[in-house]
Motif scaffolding. Structure first.
Motif, mmCIF file in Angstrom:
data_model
loop_
_atom_site.group_PDB
_atom_site.id
_atom_site.type_symbol
_atom_site.label_atom_id
_atom_site.label_comp_id
_atom_site.label_asym_id
_atom_site.label_seq_id
_atom_site.Cartn_x
_atom_site.Cartn_y
_atom_site.Cartn_z
ATOM 1 N N GLN A 1 -4.184 0.330 10.118
ATOM 2 C CA GLN A 1 -5.310 0.675 9.230
ATOM 3 C C GLN A 1 -4.829 0.747 7.777
ATOM 4 O OE1 GLN A 1 -7.709 4.678 8.130
ATOM 5 N NE2 GLN A 1 -7.867 4.136 10.283
ATOM 6 N N PHE A 2 -5.471 -0.014 6.930
ATOM 7 C CA PHE A 2 -5.196 0.012 5.492
ATOM 8 C C PHE A 2 -5.999 1.144 4.882
ATOM 9 C CE2 PHE A 2 -3.902 -1.350 1.451
ATOM 10 C CZ PHE A 2 -4.976 -1.595 0.615
ATOM 11 N N ARG A 3 -5.289 2.206 4.454
ATOM 12 C CA ARG A 3 -5.967 3.389 3.891
ATOM 13 C C ARG A 3 -5.414 3.652 2.503
ATOM 14 N NH1 ARG A 3 -4.967 8.963 3.614
ATOM 15 N NH2 ARG A 3 -6.842 10.294 3.732
ATOM 16 N N GLU A 4 -5.973 2.967 1.519
ATOM 17 C CA GLU A 4 -5.504 3.060 0.124
ATOM 18 C C GLU A 4 -6.330 4.117 -0.566
ATOM 19 O OE1 GLU A 4 -2.839 1.533 -0.731
ATOM 20 O OE2 GLU A 4 -2.843 2.092 -2.854
ATOM 21 N N LYS A 5 -5.818 5.349 -0.569
ATOM 22 C CA LYS A 5 -6.693 6.488 -0.950
ATOM 23 C C LYS A 5 -5.815 7.623 -1.453
ATOM 24 C CE LYS A 5 -10.538 9.034 1.021
ATOM 25 N NZ LYS A 5 -11.512 9.080 2.110
ATOM 26 N N GLY A 6 -6.359 8.448 -2.326
ATOM 27 C CA GLY A 6 -5.641 9.649 -2.780
ATOM 28 C C GLY A 6 -4.829 9.382 -4.045
ATOM 29 N N GLU A 7 -4.047 10.399 -4.395
ATOM 30 C CA GLU A 7 -3.315 10.371 -5.677
ATOM 31 C C GLU A 7 -2.419 9.128 -5.796
ATOM 32 O OE1 GLU A 7 -1.550 14.206 -6.246
ATOM 33 O OE2 GLU A 7 -0.255 13.441 -7.861
ATOM 34 N N GLY A 8 -2.578 8.400 -6.873
ATOM 35 C CA GLY A 8 -1.682 7.275 -7.137
ATOM 36 C C GLY A 8 -2.032 6.008 -6.367
ATOM 37 N N CYS A 9 -3.187 6.001 -5.710
ATOM 38 C CA CYS A 9 -3.535 4.794 -4.928
ATOM 39 C C CYS A 9 -3.944 3.658 -5.860
ATOM 40 C CB CYS A 9 -4.650 5.106 -3.934
ATOM 41 S SG CYS A 9 -6.250 5.399 -4.691
ATOM 42 N N LEU A 10 -3.861 2.427 -5.324
ATOM 43 C CA LEU A 10 -4.264 1.240 -6.082
ATOM 44 C C LEU A 10 -5.789 1.139 -6.096
ATOM 45 C CD1 LEU A 10 -1.755 -1.358 -4.561
ATOM 46 C CD2 LEU A 10 -1.502 -0.045 -6.696
ATOM 47 N N LEU A 11 -6.290 0.468 -7.114
ATOM 48 C CA LEU A 11 -7.749 0.302 -7.242
ATOM 49 C C LEU A 11 -8.096 -1.162 -7.453
ATOM 50 C CD1 LEU A 11 -8.293 3.306 -9.716
ATOM 51 C CD2 LEU A 11 -8.774 3.305 -7.241
ATOM 52 N N ASP A 12 -9.369 -1.484 -7.178
ATOM 53 C CA ASP A 12 -9.945 -2.788 -7.533
ATOM 54 C C ASP A 12 -9.026 -3.966 -7.155
ATOM 55 O OD1 ASP A 12 -10.896 -1.013 -10.478
ATOM 56 O OD2 ASP A 12 -11.979 -1.201 -8.574
ATOM 57 N N GLY A 13 -8.677 -4.807 -8.167
ATOM 58 C CA GLY A 13 -7.928 -6.035 -7.882
ATOM 59 C C GLY A 13 -6.577 -5.779 -7.248
ATOM 60 N N ASN A 14 -5.906 -4.698 -7.648
ATOM 61 C CA ASN A 14 -4.570 -4.408 -7.083
ATOM 62 C C ASN A 14 -4.702 -3.993 -5.622
ATOM 63 O OD1 ASN A 14 -3.249 -4.925 -9.532
ATOM 64 N ND2 ASN A 14 -3.697 -2.847 -10.274
ATOM 65 N N LYS A 15 -5.780 -3.235 -5.337
ATOM 66 C CA LYS A 15 -6.037 -2.797 -3.955
ATOM 67 C C LYS A 15 -6.362 -4.024 -3.099
ATOM 68 C CE LYS A 15 -9.368 0.050 -1.362
ATOM 69 N NZ LYS A 15 -10.531 0.987 -1.501
ATOM 70 N N TYR A 16 -7.187 -4.909 -3.648
ATOM 71 C CA TYR A 16 -7.591 -6.132 -2.932
ATOM 72 C C TYR A 16 -6.359 -6.989 -2.604
ATOM 73 C CZ TYR A 16 -9.880 -10.638 -2.007
ATOM 74 O OH TYR A 16 -10.302 -11.819 -1.426
ATOM 75 N N ALA A 17 -5.482 -7.124 -3.629
ATOM 76 C CA ALA A 17 -4.291 -7.981 -3.440
ATOM 77 C C ALA A 17 -3.374 -7.417 -2.358
ATOM 78 C CB ALA A 17 -3.545 -8.117 -4.761
ATOM 79 N N LEU A 18 -3.207 -6.083 -2.365
ATOM 80 C CA LEU A 18 -2.338 -5.478 -1.341
ATOM 81 C C LEU A 18 -2.977 -5.622 0.039
ATOM 82 C CD1 LEU A 18 0.190 -3.943 -0.509
ATOM 83 C CD2 LEU A 18 -1.039 -1.790 -0.972
#
Ligand SMILES: Nc1nc(C(F)(F)F)ncc1COP(=O)(O)OP(=O)(O)O
Ligand SMILES: [Mg+2]
Length: 217
Positions: free
Chosen positions: A41-58
């Motif tokens: 499960q990809f759970r990109e959330k909380g302090e210091g998490c990636l957002l938008d394009g960086n989250k999408y790329a990861l």
């Protein structure tokens, strides 16, 4: 998805985002897969998490690794992202988009729902959940807004009442206590830091995988 197939997938369910790792998430995931995780499960959330394009790329990078090893890729919370990358499923909690509307949007992708009470479990089941996430089973420092620790009682309650829905435990699970969660009636365990903070993600996953075998109910 066929519940028996899903119960197999839930055995060792690794959850991770970039802020759960001290090193490169792609390397940690690759090692965890080598060690024997069955679902991611990809759970990109909380302090210091990636957002938008960086989250999408990861997400795309980690999804590629999962696809190379035939490990289904689940997205936490973010239904738009899950649809944009054609993920294998999503996981939502009680504070996220409602189960019914998510089911309409994702079709027959895997739909996991966090439930903490009998009423929440029955509502999620009726609305089309494929599996339940029960927790926090033990104290956890990963999820800052976690509900009170519930131990193994709720797993046992659902099984004693004849609920056969696939169940995975979450919250503070590690090599010392994973067997107990299985013996209480869960089909699998989900972990974050037990693998993502381990010296060797490979060894941590391999040990946890051993603990989750041989518990067929
Ligand atoms: N992410 C999760 N995954 C599982 C799983 F079943 F997959 F192990 N169970 C429970 C959660 C917690 O879900 P939620 O209550 O929405 O909180 P958050 O979005 O902060 O994770
Ligand atoms: Mg959520």
């Amino acid at each position: 998805m066929n519940p028996n197939k899903l119960k197999e997938l839930l055995k060792l369910y690794f959850i991770m985002g970039s802020n759960n790792c001290f090193e490169n998430p792609a390397h940690v995931l690759t090692e965890a897969i080598r060690g024997g995780i069955s679902l991611f499960q990809f759970r990109e959330k909380g302090e210091g998490c990636l957002l938008d394009g960086n989250k999408y790329a990861l997400a795309k990078e980690l999804q590629r690794i999962c696809r190379e090893h035939d490990i289904p890729f689940i997205v936490n919370d973010d239904i738009d992202l899950a649809l944009a990358i054609d993920a294998d499923g999503v996981h939502i909690g009680q504070e996220d988009e409602h189960v019914l509307s998510v089911r309409k949007r994702i079709g027959d992708k895997i739909l996991g729902v966090s439930v903490h009470t009998w009423a929440e479990a029955m509502a999620a089941k009726a609305a089309g959940a494929d599996y339940f996430g029960l927790g926090p089973i033990f104290p956890t420092s990963t999820k800052k807004d976690a509900k009170p620790v519930q131990g193994l009682s709720f797993i046992r309650e659902l099984r004693n009442k004849g609920i056969q829905t696939p169940i995975v435990g979450i919250g503070g699970i590690n090599q010392e206590n994973a067997s107990m969660v299985m013996e209480a009636g869960a089909d699998g365990v989900s972990v974050i830091t037990a693998i993502s903070h381990a010296e060797s993600a490979f060894k941590a996953a391999a040990e946890l995988s051993k603990q989750t075998q041989d518990h067929d109910r």
